[in-house]
Write a protein that holds these residues in place. Sequence first.
Motif, PDB file in Angstrom:
ATOM      1  N   ARG A 114       5.298  30.953 -15.914  1.00  0.00           N
ATOM      2  CA  ARG A 114       6.251  32.052 -15.708  1.00  0.00           C
ATOM      3  C   ARG A 114       5.525  33.386 -15.624  1.00  0.00           C
ATOM      4  O   ARG A 114       5.836  34.230 -14.776  1.00  0.00           O
ATOM      5  CB  ARG A 114       7.259  32.065 -16.856  1.00  0.00           C
ATOM      6  CG  ARG A 114       8.316  33.150 -16.718  1.00  0.00           C
ATOM      7  CD  ARG A 114       9.209  33.209 -17.932  1.00  0.00           C
ATOM      8  NE  ARG A 114      10.161  34.305 -17.831  1.00  0.00           N
ATOM      9  CZ  ARG A 114      10.742  34.881 -18.864  1.00  0.00           C
ATOM     10  NH1 ARG A 114      10.481  34.461 -20.087  1.00  0.00           N
ATOM     11  NH2 ARG A 114      11.592  35.869 -18.702  1.00  0.00           N
ATOM     12  N   TYR A 115       4.543  33.577 -16.487  1.00  0.00           N
ATOM     13  CA  TYR A 115       3.827  34.856 -16.502  1.00  0.00           C
ATOM     14  C   TYR A 115       2.860  34.968 -15.324  1.00  0.00           C
ATOM     15  O   TYR A 115       2.702  36.053 -14.747  1.00  0.00           O
ATOM     16  CB  TYR A 115       3.094  35.020 -17.828  1.00  0.00           C
ATOM     17  CG  TYR A 115       4.003  35.425 -18.966  1.00  0.00           C
ATOM     18  CD1 TYR A 115       4.143  36.758 -19.320  1.00  0.00           C
ATOM     19  CD2 TYR A 115       4.731  34.478 -19.676  1.00  0.00           C
ATOM     20  CE1 TYR A 115       4.985  37.139 -20.360  1.00  0.00           C
ATOM     21  CE2 TYR A 115       5.581  34.840 -20.711  1.00  0.00           C
ATOM     22  CZ  TYR A 115       5.706  36.173 -21.046  1.00  0.00           C
ATOM     23  OH  TYR A 115       6.548  36.544 -22.064  1.00  0.00           O
ATOM     24  N   ALA A 138       3.322  33.550 -12.462  1.00  0.00           N
ATOM     25  CA  ALA A 138       4.188  33.786 -11.299  1.00  0.00           C
ATOM     26  C   ALA A 138       4.514  35.271 -11.179  1.00  0.00           C
ATOM     27  O   ALA A 138       4.527  35.830 -10.071  1.00  0.00           O
ATOM     28  CB  ALA A 138       5.467  32.969 -11.427  1.00  0.00           C
ATOM     29  N   ALA A 139       4.781  35.934 -12.304  1.00  0.00           N
ATOM     30  CA  ALA A 139       5.040  37.374 -12.273  1.00  0.00           C
ATOM     31  C   ALA A 139       3.785  38.143 -11.876  1.00  0.00           C
ATOM     32  O   ALA A 139       3.837  39.098 -11.091  1.00  0.00           O
ATOM     33  CB  ALA A 139       5.537  37.843 -13.642  1.00  0.00           C
ATOM     34  N   ASN A 168       3.336  38.073  -8.188  1.00  0.00           N
ATOM     35  CA  ASN A 168       4.553  38.371  -7.431  1.00  0.00           C
ATOM     36  C   ASN A 168       4.355  39.678  -6.675  1.00  0.00           C
ATOM     37  O   ASN A 168       4.782  40.749  -7.103  1.00  0.00           O
ATOM     38  CB  ASN A 168       5.743  38.480  -8.391  1.00  0.00           C
ATOM     39  CG  ASN A 168       7.073  38.514  -7.648  1.00  0.00           C
ATOM     40  OD1 ASN A 168       7.144  38.928  -6.495  1.00  0.00           O
ATOM     41  ND2 ASN A 168       8.126  38.112  -8.318  1.00  0.00           N
ATOM     42  N   HIS A 210       7.537  38.040  -1.873  1.00  0.00           N
ATOM     43  CA  HIS A 210       8.567  37.296  -2.583  1.00  0.00           C
ATOM     44  C   HIS A 210       9.902  37.979  -2.315  1.00  0.00           C
ATOM     45  O   HIS A 210       9.990  39.203  -2.293  1.00  0.00           O
ATOM     46  CB  HIS A 210       8.300  37.268  -4.086  1.00  0.00           C
ATOM     47  CG  HIS A 210       7.135  36.416  -4.479  1.00  0.00           C
ATOM     48  ND1 HIS A 210       7.264  35.099  -4.837  1.00  0.00           N
ATOM     49  CD2 HIS A 210       5.809  36.689  -4.556  1.00  0.00           C
ATOM     50  CE1 HIS A 210       6.080  34.598  -5.134  1.00  0.00           C
ATOM     51  NE2 HIS A 210       5.173  35.550  -4.966  1.00  0.00           N
ATOM     52  N   SER A 266      10.132  39.172 -10.254  1.00  0.00           N
ATOM     53  CA  SER A 266      10.315  38.474 -11.526  1.00  0.00           C
ATOM     54  C   SER A 266      11.039  39.406 -12.488  1.00  0.00           C
ATOM     55  O   SER A 266      10.988  40.633 -12.363  1.00  0.00           O
ATOM     56  CB  SER A 266       8.952  38.080 -12.105  1.00  0.00           C
ATOM     57  OG  SER A 266       8.294  37.161 -11.269  1.00  0.00           O
TER      58      SER A 266
END
Length: 305
Positions: free
Chosen positions: A134-135, A137-138, A141, A146, A150
């Motif tokens: 999750r982190y 991905a941020a 981003n 995108h 996020s």
Amino acid sequence: MFGRRRRFAIAIAYSGGISNCAYQIGFTKALMQYIARDEIAMLSGASCGIFTAYALSADKLDYAENLYRNIDIARKTELFWQVFAKDLLADHMDAMLDGQDVLTVPVCFPVCYLPVFSTRYYWIQGAYNRVWKRYIAAATNYPFLHVFPSFMHGRFAIDGGAVDNIPLYPLLRAAQHTAAQQPLDLIFVLHFDSQYDHRRVCSAPVPVIDLDLSYCNGFSKAHYDFSRDEIEKRLHTSFAYGNDICARLFGGDGSRAHFQKTADEIFMQEHAARQKCFSVDRLVTALNVVGRKFRSDARCMQRLF
């Protein structure tokens, strides 16, 4: 020669396009012919450079190389279709991060939080934790690549390259805490901003080898060229470049004085050519000034393990 095990740190920069990670992989594979993995004290990566840092820590450089060799996208229209419609970056991250991974070297990466350009550096190490994805991905981003940003901790989060695209700072800060017991011998800073000079950003008590990896290929960045021929060329030229740099760095007595002298010589030999080159990466580095202004040093370091 050293009477103790050598300790190195590597800052792997914002790539200016994930295709440029091929330069990072080629150079790093050359570097690993000269140093052992357990001599790497810490790693940091920004934006797509996180994937290279992660692969090195998880001992998956060959796997990362194969991922790039299997990409063959030459046209920008096809690339944007793959990114927006097929979620290419998410697929790449899913392929790289695996539940069986073990990070043997601490890895740090920045995330930028909006609307204020506040910075958080997250450290990960050890057995894989699903929260990492999750982190990361941020942290990768990038706006316009995108559809949606996020959202974490009640704020929007985007690519950490917006606040620190060449993440040398967290390595220096971490090294300060271990300097007395385990001083660093050398920091590698691998990036794509030809006009970057680490001496303008911070004072480093550790020798720093400051390299624009695209130097080995006539400063060709071609951020949207994922053709197989281009990827192969970047892997090959960066490996040869890394081998040349490392032969010079590690061909002496292994002292800090030798590292400093050789790093300075390499920087000055490449300096004139680098100053003549300008790319969009310079604009991102300039934006980082805002990120440093809003960085709260007392609160910006976080651990996710």
